[in-house]
Scaffold this motif. Structure first.
Motif, PDB file in Angstrom:
ATOM      1  N   PHE A   1     -14.117   0.274   4.482  1.00 58.26           N
ATOM      2  CA  PHE A   1     -12.641  -0.071   3.916  1.00 58.26           C
ATOM      3  C   PHE A   1     -12.613   0.154   2.471  1.00 58.26           C
ATOM      4  CE2 PHE A   1     -15.536  -3.820   4.811  1.00 58.26           C
ATOM      5  CZ  PHE A   1     -15.468  -4.307   3.371  1.00 58.26           C
ATOM      6  N   PHE A   2     -13.525   0.584   1.708  1.00 60.05           N
ATOM      7  CA  PHE A   2     -13.480   1.020   0.443  1.00 60.05           C
ATOM      8  C   PHE A   2     -13.718   2.138   0.071  1.00 60.05           C
ATOM      9  CE2 PHE A   2     -14.939  -3.736  -0.957  1.00 60.05           C
ATOM     10  CZ  PHE A   2     -13.562  -4.028  -0.879  1.00 60.05           C
ATOM     11  N   ARG A   3     -13.850   3.151   1.184  1.00 57.19           N
ATOM     12  CA  ARG A   3     -14.233   4.548   0.939  1.00 57.19           C
ATOM     13  C   ARG A   3     -12.994   5.393   0.284  1.00 57.19           C
ATOM     14  NH1 ARG A   3     -17.668   5.921   6.291  1.00 57.19           N
ATOM     15  NH2 ARG A   3     -19.552   4.493   5.863  1.00 57.19           N
ATOM     16  N   GLY A   4     -11.926   4.873   0.683  1.00 57.75           N
ATOM     17  CA  GLY A   4     -10.773   5.765   0.266  1.00 57.75           C
ATOM     18  C   GLY A   4     -10.631   7.186   0.939  1.00 57.75           C
ATOM     19  N   LEU A  11       0.431   6.030  -6.543  1.00 58.16           N
ATOM     20  CA  LEU A  11       0.416   4.563  -7.342  1.00 58.16           C
ATOM     21  C   LEU A  11       1.411   3.674  -6.641  1.00 58.16           C
ATOM     22  CD1 LEU A  11      -1.131   3.358  -9.506  1.00 58.16           C
ATOM     23  CD2 LEU A  11       0.631   3.973 -11.153  1.00 58.16           C
ATOM     24  N   LEU A  12       2.659   4.135  -6.501  1.00 68.60           N
ATOM     25  CA  LEU A  12       3.945   3.110  -5.929  1.00 68.60           C
ATOM     26  C   LEU A  12       3.471   2.965  -4.569  1.00 68.60           C
ATOM     27  CD1 LEU A  12       6.500   1.932  -6.021  1.00 68.60           C
ATOM     28  CD2 LEU A  12       7.535   4.041  -5.566  1.00 68.60           C
ATOM     29  N   LEU A  13       2.770   4.041  -3.721  1.00 68.20           N
ATOM     30  CA  LEU A  13       2.647   3.670  -2.254  1.00 68.20           C
ATOM     31  C   LEU A  13       1.661   2.494  -2.185  1.00 68.20           C
ATOM     32  CD1 LEU A  13       2.790   4.307   0.548  1.00 68.20           C
ATOM     33  CD2 LEU A  13       1.022   6.291   0.468  1.00 68.20           C
ATOM     34  N   TYR A  14       0.561   2.681  -3.003  1.00 72.93           N
ATOM     35  CA  TYR A  14      -0.589   1.397  -2.893  1.00 72.93           C
ATOM     36  C   TYR A  14      -0.166   0.030  -3.344  1.00 72.93           C
ATOM     37  CZ  TYR A  14      -3.869   5.018  -1.073  1.00 72.93           C
ATOM     38  OH  TYR A  14      -4.644   6.040  -0.452  1.00 72.93           O
ATOM     39  N   PHE A  15       0.736   0.183  -4.360  1.00 74.09           N
ATOM     40  CA  PHE A  15       1.370  -1.001  -4.727  1.00 74.09           C
ATOM     41  C   PHE A  15       2.251  -1.639  -3.781  1.00 74.09           C
ATOM     42  CE2 PHE A  15       4.918  -3.574  -7.006  1.00 74.09           C
ATOM     43  CZ  PHE A  15       3.936  -4.405  -7.526  1.00 74.09           C
ATOM     44  N   VAL A  16       2.958  -0.938  -3.020  1.00 78.49           N
ATOM     45  CA  VAL A  16       3.816  -1.362  -1.893  1.00 78.49           C
ATOM     46  C   VAL A  16       3.022  -2.090  -0.885  1.00 78.49           C
ATOM     47  CG1 VAL A  16       5.414  -1.036  -0.053  1.00 78.49           C
ATOM     48  CG2 VAL A  16       5.698   0.095  -2.332  1.00 78.49           C
ATOM     49  N   SER A  60      -6.168  -1.015  -0.466  1.00 79.24           N
ATOM     50  CA  SER A  60      -4.978  -0.903  -1.289  1.00 79.24           C
ATOM     51  C   SER A  60      -5.273  -1.232  -2.718  1.00 79.24           C
ATOM     52  CB  SER A  60      -3.664  -1.517  -0.880  1.00 79.24           C
ATOM     53  OG  SER A  60      -3.364  -1.254   0.565  1.00 79.24           O
ATOM     54  N   GLU A  61      -5.900  -2.366  -2.929  1.00 85.13           N
ATOM     55  CA  GLU A  61      -6.179  -2.822  -4.369  1.00 85.13           C
ATOM     56  C   GLU A  61      -7.181  -1.670  -5.093  1.00 85.13           C
ATOM     57  OE1 GLU A  61      -8.051  -6.750  -6.714  1.00 85.13           O
ATOM     58  OE2 GLU A  61      -8.940  -5.920  -4.802  1.00 85.13           O
ATOM     59  N   LYS A  62      -8.178  -1.328  -4.111  1.00 85.16           N
ATOM     60  CA  LYS A  62      -9.201  -0.602  -4.799  1.00 85.16           C
ATOM     61  C   LYS A  62      -8.523   0.916  -5.258  1.00 85.16           C
ATOM     62  CE  LYS A  62     -13.522   1.973  -3.539  1.00 85.16           C
ATOM     63  NZ  LYS A  62     -12.928   3.212  -3.804  1.00 85.16           N
ATOM     64  N   ARG A  63      -7.799   1.354  -4.142  1.00 85.22           N
ATOM     65  CA  ARG A  63      -7.138   2.929  -4.361  1.00 85.22           C
ATOM     66  C   ARG A  63      -5.995   2.690  -5.546  1.00 85.22           C
ATOM     67  NH1 ARG A  63      -8.894   6.746  -4.078  1.00 85.22           N
ATOM     68  NH2 ARG A  63      -7.104   7.945  -3.566  1.00 85.22           N
ATOM     69  N   PHE A  64      -5.249   1.638  -5.708  1.00 80.14           N
ATOM     70  CA  PHE A  64      -4.325   1.413  -6.769  1.00 80.14           C
ATOM     71  C   PHE A  64      -5.140   1.572  -8.069  1.00 80.14           C
ATOM     72  CE2 PHE A  64      -2.066  -1.404  -9.603  1.00 80.14           C
ATOM     73  CZ  PHE A  64      -0.699  -0.991  -9.631  1.00 80.14           C
ATOM     74  N   LEU A  65      -6.050   0.604  -8.195  1.00 82.62           N
ATOM     75  CA  LEU A  65      -6.974   0.619  -9.425  1.00 82.62           C
ATOM     76  C   LEU A  65      -7.417   1.887  -9.985  1.00 82.62           C
ATOM     77  CD1 LEU A  65      -8.588  -3.016  -9.478  1.00 82.62           C
ATOM     78  CD2 LEU A  65      -6.680  -2.349 -10.566  1.00 82.62           C
ATOM     79  N   ILE A  69      -6.546   5.015  -8.878  1.00 81.72           N
ATOM     80  CA  ILE A  69      -5.320   6.120  -9.494  1.00 81.72           C
ATOM     81  C   ILE A  69      -4.690   5.364 -10.773  1.00 81.72           C
ATOM     82  CG2 ILE A  69      -3.114   6.921  -8.997  1.00 81.72           C
ATOM     83  CD1 ILE A  69      -3.638   6.429  -6.035  1.00 81.72           C
ATOM     84  N   TRP A  70      -4.657   4.236 -11.007  1.00 76.77           N
ATOM     85  CA  TRP A  70      -3.905   3.596 -12.206  1.00 76.77           C
ATOM     86  C   TRP A  70      -4.997   4.028 -13.524  1.00 76.77           C
ATOM     87  CZ3 TRP A  70       0.154   1.219 -14.027  1.00 76.77           C
ATOM     88  CH2 TRP A  70       0.027   0.635 -15.410  1.00 76.77           C
ATOM     89  N   PHE A  71      -6.364   3.851 -13.414  1.00 78.46           N
ATOM     90  CA  PHE A  71      -7.312   4.162 -14.406  1.00 78.46           C
ATOM     91  C   PHE A  71      -7.697   5.743 -14.576  1.00 78.46           C
ATOM     92  CE2 PHE A  71      -8.438  -0.361 -13.817  1.00 78.46           C
ATOM     93  CZ  PHE A  71      -8.145  -0.868 -15.104  1.00 78.46           C
ATOM     94  N   ARG A  72      -7.001   6.434 -13.580  1.00 81.56           N
ATOM     95  CA  ARG A  72      -7.311   7.848 -13.477  1.00 81.56           C
ATOM     96  C   ARG A  72      -6.168   8.483 -14.103  1.00 81.56           C
ATOM     97  NH1 ARG A  72      -8.470   9.395  -8.126  1.00 81.56           N
ATOM     98  NH2 ARG A  72      -6.222  10.005  -7.772  1.00 81.56           N
ATOM     99  N   LYS A  73      -4.994   7.600 -14.557  1.00 82.53           N
ATOM    100  CA  LYS A  73      -3.738   8.264 -15.075  1.00 82.53           C
ATOM    101  C   LYS A  73      -3.957   8.598 -16.637  1.00 82.53           C
ATOM    102  CE  LYS A  73       0.333   7.012 -13.698  1.00 82.53           C
ATOM    103  NZ  LYS A  73       1.018   8.393 -13.501  1.00 82.53           N
TER     104      LYS A  73
END
Length: 240
Positions: free
Chosen positions: A129-132, A161-166, A229-234, A236-240
């Protein structure tokens, strides 16, 4: 208390859950100790092979280069375009007039291969569930700037980013409402079904266990969804 009630008591259920968790943990440990370690050995052997090829090229030893190219072909995927191009780049080391440029191309192609395998190994070592997303191998043309990178599109990053935040917000809402709505009723049910003075029929135990597993699975699924979702959001956020 009847034997059926004893068998279906909360302590026995907890023991079964612990056994399943232990089984899954052992399976992951075996996978990491065998598959992941073997892939690490493969990466090391590929580095040694690349080093030998470069040294043979510098010595202009075409016979040794040919033998090493054969070893390289046995260690890569014969159906992958990038791997085929890697072998071709290695074979050109024996005939290229500009050995420096050819060594550079071969080294970069090998680096991309090893980087991709390393990212795959890191992903597989994580809980599912953390693999992405599956690790994507960057082509040499993309790396060299001959074609636009699929990873550098800001619009796709913003959309992801928006999708994973939702999904993060939605899963958090599910967890909240499940916790608020089910905590008190299940506390009462657990007390009732663990009362040794009140013997419950078998059908009541079956219903209790079914709804406990069902509601618990819903909460667990929502929690895993939230964490993924939290992992993927973070990421993408820190990759921007």
């Amino acid at each position: 208390m009847e034997p059926v009630s004893i068998f279906l008591s909360s302590s026995v259920i907890a023991a079964l859950v612990a056994a399943l968790v232990s089984l899954r943990t052992n399976e992951r440990r075996i996978h990491i100790e065998n598959v992941t370690q073997e892939r690490a050995k493969w990466r090391n052997s590929m580095r040694c092979l690349a080093d030998s090829l470069i040294k043979s090229t510098q010595k202009s030893d075409s016979t040794e280069i040919s033998a090493l190219c054969s070893q390289l072909a046995l260690n890569v995927n014969p159906f992958d375009k990038e791997d085929i191009s890697l072998i071709e780049a290695a074979e050109k080391l024996a005939t290229s007039d500009d050995k420096g440029a050819q060594i550079k191309e071969f080294t970069e192609r090998m680096s991309l291969l090893l980087k991709h395998d390393w990212e795959r190994a890191k992903r597989e070592a994580k809980p599912w569930f953390f693999r992405g997303d599956e690790a994507r191998r960057i082509s040499y043309k993309e790396f060299a700037g001959e074609c636009p990178s699929l990873l550098s599109e800001p619009s796709k990053k913003s959309l992801s980013l928006l999708l994973y935040f939702v999904t993060l917000s939605f899963s958090a809402g599910i967890i909240f409402f499940l916790a608020v709505g089910l905590t008190e009723p299940f506390q009462k049910l657990v007390k009732i079904f663990n009362d040794p003075n009140d013997v419950k029929p078998f059908e009541a135990w079956v219903q209790f266990i079914f709804w406990s597993i069902f509601c618990g699975s819903m909460w667990s699924a929502a929690y895993l969804w939230f964490k993924a979702s939290e992992k993927r959001f973070l990421e993408i956020w820190f990759r921007k």
